[in-house]
Design an enzyme around this catalytic site. Structure first.
Site, PDB file in Angstrom:
ATOM      1  N   VAL A 158       0.913  -1.141   0.000  1.00 48.91           N
ATOM      2  CA  VAL A 158       0.000   0.000   0.000  1.00 48.91           C
ATOM      3  C   VAL A 158       0.957   1.195   0.000  1.00 48.91           C
ATOM      4  O   VAL A 158       1.439   1.617   1.040  1.00 48.91           O
ATOM      5  CB  VAL A 158      -0.926   0.004   1.230  1.00 48.91           C
ATOM      6  CG1 VAL A 158      -1.836   1.226   1.213  1.00 48.91           C
ATOM      7  CG2 VAL A 158      -1.752  -1.276   1.294  1.00 48.91           C
ATOM      8  N   PRO A 159       1.281   1.699  -1.191  1.00 50.64           N
ATOM      9  CA  PRO A 159       2.467   2.554  -1.370  1.00 50.64           C
ATOM     10  C   PRO A 159       2.326   3.998  -0.898  1.00 50.64           C
ATOM     11  O   PRO A 159       2.320   4.942  -1.688  1.00 50.64           O
ATOM     12  CB  PRO A 159       2.704   2.479  -2.879  1.00 50.64           C
ATOM     13  CG  PRO A 159       1.342   2.281  -3.450  1.00 50.64           C
ATOM     14  CD  PRO A 159       0.606   1.431  -2.455  1.00 50.64           C
ATOM     15  N   CYS A 160       2.261   4.176   0.415  1.00 49.76           N
ATOM     16  CA  CYS A 160       2.170   5.522   0.971  1.00 49.76           C
ATOM     17  C   CYS A 160       3.443   6.328   0.706  1.00 49.76           C
ATOM     18  O   CYS A 160       3.413   7.560   0.751  1.00 49.76           O
ATOM     19  CB  CYS A 160       1.854   5.475   2.462  1.00 49.76           C
ATOM     20  SG  CYS A 160       2.962   4.447   3.425  1.00 49.76           S
ATOM     21  N   HIS A 161       4.528   5.644   0.360  1.00 50.69           N
ATOM     22  CA  HIS A 161       5.771   6.360   0.029  1.00 50.69           C
ATOM     23  C   HIS A 161       5.628   7.163  -1.263  1.00 50.69           C
ATOM     24  O   HIS A 161       6.425   8.047  -1.529  1.00 50.69           O
ATOM     25  CB  HIS A 161       6.949   5.384  -0.070  1.00 50.69           C
ATOM     26  CG  HIS A 161       6.819   4.360  -1.151  1.00 50.69           C
ATOM     27  ND1 HIS A 161       6.087   3.199  -0.982  1.00 50.69           N
ATOM     28  CD2 HIS A 161       7.314   4.323  -2.408  1.00 50.69           C
ATOM     29  CE1 HIS A 161       6.148   2.490  -2.099  1.00 50.69           C
ATOM     30  NE2 HIS A 161       6.889   3.152  -2.983  1.00 50.69           N
TER      31      HIS A 161
END
Length: 193
Positions: A158-161
């Protein structure tokens, strides 16, 4: 602090153990960005976080244990094995989309935010405000989106970056700006390969 030390500080009373009929496994995974903690059963990945803040790990474990009525023990599952393989492929630049079944526990707004995060393409970024608009909110809800991203229990997948500030600055990241920078540079390097 190791996973063993965290779990030894994560007490379960005898009466609590009787309530929890299910067991979820937790495992450490070594990666180029440091040690990650994965928590899964044979159906879903629930947690993938960096072993940076033991208090955050324990808090995340407490939420998971309460929501799923499950105890957490050290071990592996088929999901964790699949995750290790996919992370190896991701960090070698060969995998751009994960197939791991995930279940993120959180409020409706956090769930909506995390689902939108999964739509940000590999190697791309989006501002917190842009994500707020995609959620049908005003751009001024950027802080709420940032808060949801900070509570994300499954980093990388879940690519919050991939979220940045409106002005192009990186913004925050629960694993640290150095890790966020590394992940964005890694994806940029392999984006077109």
């Amino acid at each position: 602090m190791s996973l063993t030390e965290i779990l030894s500080n994560f007490h379960i009373s005898e009466t609590t153990e009787e309530i929890y009929k299910n067991t979820i496994k937790a495992s450490e995974i070594e990666t180029p960005i440091g040690k990650l903690i994965a928590v899964a059963d044979d159906n879903f990945l629930y947690i993938l976080i960096k072993l940076k803040s033991p208090d955050k790990v324990i808090n995340t474990f407490n939420i998971l244990q309460k929501e799923l009525s499950s105890s957490i023990v050290i071990g592996s599952t088929k999901i964790i094995t699949q995750l290790e393989n996919e992370l190896t492929e991701y960090f070698s630049g060969k995998l751009k989309s994960f197939t791991i079944p995930m279940r993120c526990l959180g409020t409706d707004f956090r769930q909506q935010s995390w689902n939108q995060l999964k739509k940000i393409a590999y190697g791309e970024t989006m501002s917190y405000g842009e994500l707020a608009v995609k959620l049908g909110r005003n751009v001024n809800h950027a802080r709420a989106v940032g808060s949801a991203a900070g509570a994300n229990p499954i980093i990388i997948l879940v690519p919050c970056h991939r979220l940045t500030a409106q002005n192009g600055h990186l913004g925050g990241f629960s694993c640290g700006i150095d890790v966020k920078t590394w992940l964005l540079q890694h994806e940029s390097k392999f984006k077109n390969k």
